[in-house]
Design an enzyme around this catalytic site. Structure first.
Site, PDB file in Angstrom:
ATOM      1  N   GLY A  45     -17.673  45.511 -10.000  1.00  0.00           N
ATOM      2  CA  GLY A  45     -16.351  44.897 -10.142  1.00  0.00           C
ATOM      3  C   GLY A  45     -15.242  45.750  -9.560  1.00  0.00           C
ATOM      4  N   CYS A  46     -15.320  47.037  -9.790  1.00  0.00           N
ATOM      5  CA  CYS A  46     -14.289  47.951  -9.295  1.00  0.00           C
ATOM      6  C   CYS A  46     -14.333  48.049  -7.769  1.00  0.00           C
ATOM      7  CB  CYS A  46     -14.433  49.326  -9.941  1.00  0.00           C
ATOM      8  SG  CYS A  46     -14.142  49.278 -11.722  1.00  0.00           S
ATOM      9  N   THR A  47     -15.521  47.949  -7.202  1.00  0.00           N
ATOM     10  CA  THR A  47     -15.664  47.973  -5.742  1.00  0.00           C
ATOM     11  C   THR A  47     -15.047  46.717  -5.136  1.00  0.00           C
ATOM     12  OG1 THR A  47     -17.637  49.361  -5.863  1.00  0.00           O
ATOM     13  CG2 THR A  47     -17.334  48.069  -3.848  1.00  0.00           C
TER      14      THR A  47
END
Length: 154
Positions: A45-47
């Site tokens: 998700g952060c990527t």
């Protein structure tokens, strides 16, 4: 959700960036700054969220917005994330989550039946005077950059 409200002065901070250099919010006085908090570098998700901002950097630059990503990761983990994803903005290490706590994004989270403390994904648009102009807390990781750009372009 965040204890900070729109219109309030953004809490000041100084953190180490991916290169181990100190960066302060005050360094950007006179500019709009998108301070975005994310849970952990190099996670799916952060990527997705970071790559959306990376790909929108030119539009954000045109709108005069500086991007600062903050997570509880170490500078070493941040430089790996930047290199792996070709990120084109500054990431800051909040290893003791003190800044996350100041902004009210360090909270009890529930995931798969477990509870633990962590970062609640939230972004703060800080205006040129250092005040919170807008808080983004309702978005999906894949459209975060679009939500920010839509707000800035209205």
């Amino acid at each position: 959700m965040p204890t900070i409200k729109e219109g309030e002065t953004a809490p000041e901070f100084t953190l180490l960036n991916q290169d181990g250099e100190s960066v302060s919010l005050a360094d950007f006085k006179g500019q709009k700054v998108l301070v975005y908090f994310y849970p952990k570098a190099s996670t799916p998700g952060c990527t997705i969220q970071a790559c959306g901002l990376r790909d929108s950097k030119e539009q954000l630059d045109d709108l005069g917005v500086v991007v600062l990503g903050i997570s509880p990761d170490s500078p070493k983990r941040l430089i790996n994330f930047i290199n792996k994803q070709s990120l084109n903005f500054t990431l800051l290490a909040d290893e003791d989550h003190a800044v996350c706590e100041k902004y009210g994004v360090w909270q009890l989270k529930k995931f798969m039946g477990r509870e633990n403390m962590g970062v609640v994904r939230t972004s703060f648009l800080v205006d040129e005077s250092g005040n919170i102009e807008h808080i983004f807390d309702k978005f999906k990781t894949k459209d975060h950059h679009e939500v920010v750009l839509n707000y800035l372009n209205k």
